[in-house]
Enzyme design. Structure first.
Site, short mmCIF file in Angstrom:
data_model
loop_
_atom_site.label_atom_id
_atom_site.label_comp_id
_atom_site.label_asym_id
_atom_site.label_seq_id
_atom_site.Cartn_x
_atom_site.Cartn_y
_atom_site.Cartn_z
N ALA A 115 64.14 -62.63 -28.86
CA ALA A 115 64.37 -62.13 -27.77
C ALA A 115 64.05 -62.86 -26.48
O ALA A 115 62.59 -62.77 -26.00
CB ALA A 115 63.55 -60.60 -27.83
N GLU A 151 72.28 -74.39 -35.22
CA GLU A 151 71.16 -74.04 -33.93
C GLU A 151 70.80 -75.28 -33.61
O GLU A 151 70.08 -76.07 -34.36
CB GLU A 151 70.25 -72.78 -34.31
CG GLU A 151 68.87 -72.75 -33.44
CD GLU A 151 69.34 -72.31 -32.26
OE1 GLU A 151 68.79 -73.02 -31.04
OE2 GLU A 151 70.36 -71.48 -31.96
N CYS A 181 64.71 -62.21 -23.51
CA CYS A 181 64.32 -61.32 -22.39
C CYS A 181 62.68 -60.85 -22.54
O CYS A 181 62.06 -60.47 -21.56
CB CYS A 181 65.16 -60.24 -22.25
SG CYS A 181 66.74 -60.48 -22.07
#
Length: 446
Positions: free
Chosen positions: A42, A34, A44
């Site tokens: 999340a 990563e 969003c």
């Protein structure tokens, strides 16, 4: 032992990783890389922390890095940026950003799930203090710190993210201006639907500027942005957010031979395989098959990323599972309205050369004799030759979400307008009229 390497620690990458460890726990060694410092969050939900529906950024994290490492045995690394892939030797090369050290990791099977990066136009002043994008939790935390003192907000871009951010700021009584280079908000909607969003923006005090392209940002003596220029018109502002779209994070693949489309998204088949042996891709860096367009498309959404990741991980362990494609369904809230669409719009059908017409109908979310009923504006797009449903757009205050999902299901199963009219949908006055307004619209096609 099979060594799986996954580049990317969010939706697609970790959905795949979980499939691998669950389906092949004794013979899988999984390493995830990563670039940032946070796993499985999340994206969003970021605007809703500003808006106040989400209490804190920590609530957006589904599983921590420690959970993946300790509970599932995944070698989940952070601040590991991949810079190059040696496809012949099957090695991933990059830099450990924390230690400023190079790394090299061999793989038997590789998943590229690097997501997408925000697009910031290459214009003067785009790097001065007070200019932001919103894609990560650190992005949000930086923005929140600035909002304590700087509350003259200009959002560049009137798409999904731009409108969600405008809603968040307006809800918090922060003055906000939207600058859009097109002549409508939400260009993914047809021009006979989008004005409903503009009316709501104006009603809630949001300034909207159309047909303006940002050309320059200027800073004051303190080094902070204080003016945005768009087509030679100056707009005072002390905080600018670019919501001008995203691009696949695949620049490190351009010389590898992995097939990319013109936007840089990775071509994949139904099993999420690329054109290179043992290399898969999923999520916002990859393409999706569009069932209505009958061609591959680029529609980066969290739902697609999770599904594609799950399919990729399943196939990587040797269990065949195809990705069934998308129909282009999306939804967002904008102040008192909900706007949703699925399938293709009328202008998309025209661009694809599909013989299409549309029908527009305004009904109510519940029985029309209720005093608290709300209007529902519905547009259905269909083929003129055999009346196959092609797409739908709905905007209203209530009842949009359940109806767009019915339409998405109908599209998935290639229903005609006549078949859609015959669906046995639920009815009781507090929930619907005896004829659902979607079916009322379908009845107008003759």
């Amino acid at each position: 032992m099979t060594h799986y390497v996954i580049i990317g620690g969010d939706a697609a990458g970790m959905s795949a990783a979980m499939q691998i460890v669950r389906r092949n726990p004794e013979h899988a060694e999984v390493t995830t890389l990563e670039r940032g410092g946070i796993y499985s969050y999340a994206q969003c939900g970021l605007p809703y922390v500003i808006e106040g529906s989400v209490a804190q950024t920590a609530d957006l994290v589904a599983r921590s890095r420690e959970t993946f490492r300790e509970k599932y045995g995944i070698d989940a690394r952070i601040y590991h940026e991949v810079q190059r892939i040696d496809l012949e030797k099957q090695h991933v090369h990059g830099i450990d950003l924390e230690r400023d050290q190079a790394f090299s990791i061999p793989y038997d099977k590789l998943l590229i799930a690097t997501g997408a990066d925000p697009i910031v136009p290459p214009l003067p002043g785009n790097d001065v203090e007070g200019v932001h994008t919103l894609k990560t939790i650190p992005d949000l935390e930086h923005l929140q710190r600035e909002l304590r003192q700087h509350r003259q907000v200009t959002i560049v871009g009137g798409g999904y993210i731009g409108l969600e951010l405008a809603e968040a700021f307006a809800t918090q009584q922060i003055p906000v201006r939207l600058v859009e280079q097109n002549d409508q908000l939400a260009k993914m909607f047809d021009d006979d639907m989008a004005p409903l969003l503009l009316e709501e923006a104006k009603a809630q005090g949001i300034e909207v500027v159309f047909n303006k392209t940002v050309t320059e940002l200027k800073a004051g003596a303190d080094g902070r942005v204080n003016t945005l220029y768009a087509n030679d018109e100056a707009f005072p502002t002390n905080l600018v957010i670019f919501a001008t779209g995203i691009k696949p994070n695949t620049s490190f693949l351009h010389d590898t031979g992995i097939e990319l489309n013109e936007k840089g998204a990775i071509h994949v088949d139904a099993q999420m395989k690329t054109n290179i042996s043992n290399v898969y891709a999923a999520g916002d860096c990859a393409m999706q098959y569009h069932r209505i367009k009958e061609q591959h498309d680029y529609l980066p959404l969290g739902t697609h990323a999770n599904k594609q990741g799950r399919v990729a991980g399943t196939n990587m362990v040797g269990v065949k599972k195809p990705f069934q494609g998308v129909v282009g369904t999306s939804i967002f809230r904008f102040l008192r309205l909900t706007a949703a669409r699925t399938g293709v719009s009328e202008k998309e059908a025209e661009a694809l050369g599909i013989p299409a017409e549309s029908v527009f109908y305004t009904g109510t979310d519940i029985a029309g004799y209720f005093t608290d009923k709300k209007p529902l504006h519905i547009k259905l797009v269909y083929r003129t030759d055999h009346h196959l449903l092609l797409g739908a757009q709905i905007i209203g205050e209530s009842g949009v979400d359940k109806r767009i999902d019915v339409l998405a299901t109908a599209l998935f199963h290639s229903m005609s307008m006549d078949e859609f009219e015959d669906l046995d949908l639920s009815y009781a006055p507090p929930y619907n009229g005896v004829w659902d307004p979607m079916q009322q619209a379908a009845r107008r096609v003759r």
